[in-house]
Scaffold this motif. Sequence first.
Motif, mmCIF file in Angstrom:
data_model
loop_
_atom_site.group_PDB
_atom_site.id
_atom_site.type_symbol
_atom_site.label_atom_id
_atom_site.label_comp_id
_atom_site.label_asym_id
_atom_site.label_seq_id
_atom_site.Cartn_x
_atom_site.Cartn_y
_atom_site.Cartn_z
ATOM 1 N N UNK A 23 0.819 -1.212 0.000
ATOM 2 C CA UNK A 23 0.000 0.000 0.000
ATOM 3 C C UNK A 23 0.858 1.270 0.000
ATOM 4 N N UNK A 24 0.332 2.318 -0.564
ATOM 5 C CA UNK A 24 0.979 3.629 -0.557
ATOM 6 C C UNK A 24 0.093 4.519 0.290
ATOM 7 N N UNK A 25 0.542 4.821 1.515
ATOM 8 C CA UNK A 25 -0.395 5.434 2.463
ATOM 9 C C UNK A 25 -0.340 6.966 2.511
ATOM 10 N N UNK A 26 0.549 7.569 1.731
ATOM 11 C CA UNK A 26 0.518 9.040 1.669
ATOM 12 C C UNK A 26 -0.497 9.473 0.608
ATOM 13 N N UNK A 27 -1.744 9.132 0.880
ATOM 14 C CA UNK A 27 -2.817 9.336 -0.093
ATOM 15 C C UNK A 27 -2.975 10.793 -0.505
ATOM 16 N N UNK A 34 -4.932 15.193 -3.682
ATOM 17 C CA UNK A 34 -4.701 13.763 -3.898
ATOM 18 C C UNK A 34 -3.293 13.617 -4.458
ATOM 19 N N UNK A 35 -2.502 12.711 -3.858
ATOM 20 C CA UNK A 35 -1.089 12.574 -4.225
ATOM 21 C C UNK A 35 -0.934 11.615 -5.415
ATOM 22 N N UNK A 36 -1.357 12.080 -6.578
ATOM 23 C CA UNK A 36 -1.341 11.224 -7.770
ATOM 24 C C UNK A 36 0.089 10.898 -8.201
ATOM 25 N N UNK A 37 0.973 11.862 -8.053
ATOM 26 C CA UNK A 37 2.334 11.675 -8.550
ATOM 27 C C UNK A 37 3.107 10.629 -7.727
ATOM 28 N N UNK A 38 2.966 10.738 -6.403
ATOM 29 C CA UNK A 38 3.666 9.787 -5.540
ATOM 30 C C UNK A 38 3.212 8.358 -5.808
ATOM 31 N N UNK A 39 1.907 8.173 -5.958
ATOM 32 C CA UNK A 39 1.386 6.831 -6.201
ATOM 33 C C UNK A 39 1.807 6.339 -7.581
ATOM 34 N N UNK A 40 1.764 7.218 -8.573
ATOM 35 C CA UNK A 40 2.174 6.823 -9.929
ATOM 36 C C UNK A 40 3.635 6.349 -9.922
ATOM 37 N N UNK A 67 0.459 -6.274 -10.147
ATOM 38 C CA UNK A 67 -0.561 -5.304 -9.804
ATOM 39 C C UNK A 67 -0.188 -4.515 -8.559
ATOM 40 N N UNK A 68 -1.018 -3.515 -8.241
ATOM 41 C CA UNK A 68 -0.706 -2.610 -7.133
ATOM 42 C C UNK A 68 -1.828 -2.583 -6.108
ATOM 43 N N UNK A 69 -1.445 -2.323 -4.888
ATOM 44 C CA UNK A 69 -2.387 -2.227 -3.775
ATOM 45 C C UNK A 69 -3.055 -0.864 -3.827
ATOM 46 N N UNK A 70 -4.346 -0.850 -3.641
ATOM 47 C CA UNK A 70 -5.066 0.418 -3.617
ATOM 48 C C UNK A 70 -5.808 0.567 -2.296
ATOM 49 N N UNK A 71 -5.803 1.789 -1.771
ATOM 50 C CA UNK A 71 -6.507 2.096 -0.525
ATOM 51 C C UNK A 71 -7.705 3.000 -0.787
ATOM 52 N N UNK A 72 -7.937 3.341 -2.069
ATOM 53 C CA UNK A 72 -8.918 4.385 -2.358
ATOM 54 C C UNK A 72 -9.336 4.235 -3.828
ATOM 55 N N UNK A 73 -10.608 4.525 -4.150
ATOM 56 C CA UNK A 73 -11.042 4.407 -5.556
ATOM 57 C C UNK A 73 -10.182 5.211 -6.529
ATOM 58 N N UNK A 74 -9.667 6.368 -6.090
ATOM 59 C CA UNK A 74 -8.787 7.152 -6.966
ATOM 60 C C UNK A 74 -7.521 6.364 -7.291
ATOM 61 N N UNK A 75 -6.983 5.687 -6.300
ATOM 62 C CA UNK A 75 -5.774 4.870 -6.545
ATOM 63 C C UNK A 75 -6.114 3.708 -7.472
ATOM 64 N N UNK A 76 -7.286 3.105 -7.266
ATOM 65 C CA UNK A 76 -7.689 1.984 -8.124
ATOM 66 C C UNK A 76 -7.758 2.410 -9.584
ATOM 67 N N UNK A 77 -8.405 3.546 -9.836
ATOM 68 C CA UNK A 77 -8.536 4.023 -11.210
ATOM 69 C C UNK A 77 -7.152 4.278 -11.824
#
Lengths: 344, 344, 344
Positions: free
Chosen positions: B216-220, B230-236, B249-259
Amino acid sequence: MTRLSRTFQTAPAAVPRDNSAKFLDSGLTSEGFQTPDWLVPDIEDGTAPSMKAEAVDNVVDRLPDHAPEFAGEIRPRVEWAYDDAAFRERGTEQVRRLAGDVGEHLDGIVFPKVGRIDDVRAAAGVLADAEREAGLADGALDMAVILETAPARSDLREICRFASESRLAGLVFGPVDYTAELGGRALHGERPRWDGLLEALSNETSAAGVVAFGGPFDQLFHERAGVSYYNAEGYADQVEHEATIGIDGSWSLHPKQTAQANRIHTPGSEELDRDLTKIEAFNDAKREGTGAVVVSGQMVDEATYKNFANTVLTVRAIDDAHPEQTAELYDDDLLERALSVELA
Amino acid sequence: MTRLSRTFQTAPAAVPRDNSAKFLDSGLTSEGFQTPDWLVPDIEDGTAPSMKAEAVDNVVDRLPDHAPEFAGEIRPRVEWAYDDAAFRERGTEQVRRLAGDVGEHLDGIVFPKVGRIDDVRAAAGVLADAEREAGLADGALDMAVILETAPARSDLREICRFASESRLAGLVFGPVDYTAELGGRALHGERPRWDGLLEALSNETSAAGVVAFGGPFDQLFHERAGVSYYNAEGYADQVEHEATIGIDGSWSLHPKQTAQANRIHTPGSEELDRDLTKIEAFNDAKREGTGAVVVSGQMVDEATYKNFANTVLTVRAIDDAHPEQTAELYDDDLLERALSVELA
Amino acid sequence: MTRLSRTFQTAPAAVPRDNSAKFLDSGLTSEGFQTPDWLVPDIEDGTAPSMKAEAVDNVVDRLPDHAPEFAGEIRPRVEWAYDDAAFRERGTEQVRRLAGDVGEHLDGIVFPKVGRIDDVRAAAGVLADAEREAGLADGALDMAVILETAPARSDLREICRFASESRLAGLVFGPVDYTAELGGRALHGERPRWDGLLEALSNETSAAGVVAFGGPFDQLFHERAGVSYYNAEGYADQVEHEATIGIDGSWSLHPKQTAQANRIHTPGSEELDRDLTKIEAFNDAKREGTGAVVVSGQMVDEATYKNFANTVLTVRAIDDAHPEQTAELYDDDLLERALSVELA
């Protein structure tokens, strides 16, 4: 009881000075944060071949006077090499002499340059024999090995699993010999950090419940404008990196390094306060029949509880061995909380 | 058929809100790129101890209504811990209840904090027993484990080899518990990336033919000038790194991360066009009796063919489960080529 | 005798040119630093499927003329794949033909895409059979394998241990196929360096006493302002990194790369002078009855002596095979010292 393993300080057991035990004496009489958790009188690479016998004599001579007052543990490093029988024979004699003459003042023996698991078993056997001959209790002396050869790295997992059925209590990284054995060349003066090895070392020692120490940092001083400075920053970088990946303690070549690494590997005031607060809240919740509680946004339950308890147990162990260190680091209230809180 | 494993989204199965199944409902009714390939109703760390029973009730209550329409796969995470029998007992009860009450709506079960291979075998046994008791077909429920303890990392190779003879279908990295178990301390707020572990995870799961997910990437969110983004860059960065080294695949904690992760792990238009062109040219060459062909400077033969075919098979699987995703990503011609090209 | 393994140069054994053996001829007639220590006529990925037969013919045709004069060793790469029997059958035929027709001109065979240890044993068996059928002495032909699949990486330790009881003499990294097999995607054009694999490769080959080569560097040229330049810097970075971590030699795709890697993997004048000085001082000390000596602040004893001796043995091996290289690199006095110093 939690055992302290913040620092592994080698001290050459004989050097060509008026007092050939100068560094050994210095280590044995160190005070405060300069006291290493593991003091390692070095009969191996730190001592010239022509002075090996004097090195053993120095250890045998100094320990009865100083060991009883010394606040850390003492484990001499003897000679050994998986690929050279002459080294193993000299090491065997050194172990015998040490166990026989000052065994009651020792916590264990450090074996360098071990090879595959069979060689580690052989070293353990040498120590068991010497222990028995010396009339010491079975297991009175534990052992640590330096991880610095290709076959030992290859067998790291087996060596750590051996610890669960043996006196093996710790592994220490030896990057200089390791790099040479792999044929690595410091083309621009930089040696690899061997990240893969360090990760595996942290994992396997954790799985086996034994301690891990990082390797020596030999750029002790650096020069600037003709003046030589203690390289505190370079050493802090290495020690903090080790702490970050779960290597328990750091190798020290100098009392300044010992004092620095002891501090870095000790929980800070904030860290201790934070973990105590969580334990106290969890204890309250349990008394009220709840199995978990959220403190500062983090859930505390039976599982995470262990991590916080470890901080407290470490502080208690430091306080037990070095009350002057805890007195310096923590205010009275905080320390009192750490000593009195109920741990499940 | 190629199975989709771009995203592993955990959703706490019970939270202290008016609707305690809020996040579970949200996951089960997600649409488009927000639909995770694996939805993981979380009965373990995401749910407070006092709400575990309600969490299981919520899953049992919601699945019959929503699972038949849900386009991804569903695998609840139950409690488990290799070093604590109480967790394993609770987990066993949770698995029984889930298999018995909603087994036909589940694809599998996720077991956290497994230890050595024997512990993984034990978890597989618990699932097999529950499956039989529930009257489900043998192997109807597969399993995934979270790789987050020192003994599991030590036995990673054995655990993956076990997959070839068992229902084990995936491994997922759990960096927070892993770092804590190794005694790693986030001294400057940074946790290690554990590159050695990730490399080994990608290799061993590939060798075993099972899927691997990152942690998981928890700095959402991050703040700037008082506003939270929303920290799109860090997760990307993390998801792209995982894709680069072959983590499926990647772990998602939030629908934004899933998308976001679903898109990154989906072949792009250019990638699909390029691979289709190579397959088409190779098919032509084979019809003319040649065993290989060079397209845009790269040789395509039976061996490299497999890589290009994988891209097409992935797109077909996405199209099958999520036609709205392929419609959005590819123009009609490109998609038609992907669906109709002949694969050897 | 120390064997040279600074460079592993692949040369496609048949290309669609007027002279289909153009690159093979070029390799076999290379001179000076452009002569690879290992020349690898490539019948596998470097040769188009339709030209495989011609590739074998070219090797059989050219070796009798050129091999006797060639200063390096010759090991063709045949077809093989752990997961495709058709490749293994073609490879078996190629090995038979090569051993039978030009076996006396070969040093060994290179097998790509091997899998787990059983597959490596199978390849060794194919070579042993071909050797016997060809009437060659047992062990006349050794073998190397390309490490480029997930199962081979998983079994790396077992494969290297197999070397001690077999004809396996070297391992070579194949990053392109390896990355594809793990499903890695070059999202921004960058392929991972696979540091964990390289560290393990250096360690396990050292423990087994076999040689290791790094992977190919395919950005041979780069463009700037419309002009194409040989990318010397990029390749030097990779080769120096390999030397730093103890990978013995580097893969070359071009005579320019061979010349560069041969130089980087050869001890420099300063390095040779420094190590000779230490050996000479140690020899003097031994004659005077001392077991060690300190030179320029570094202690030289039986253990460290081996590293210095290795430098001299490497230089002697180069001088033996390539006197023009040592003549160019060292002044007469230094070379004379290297050739005449007494090694224990």
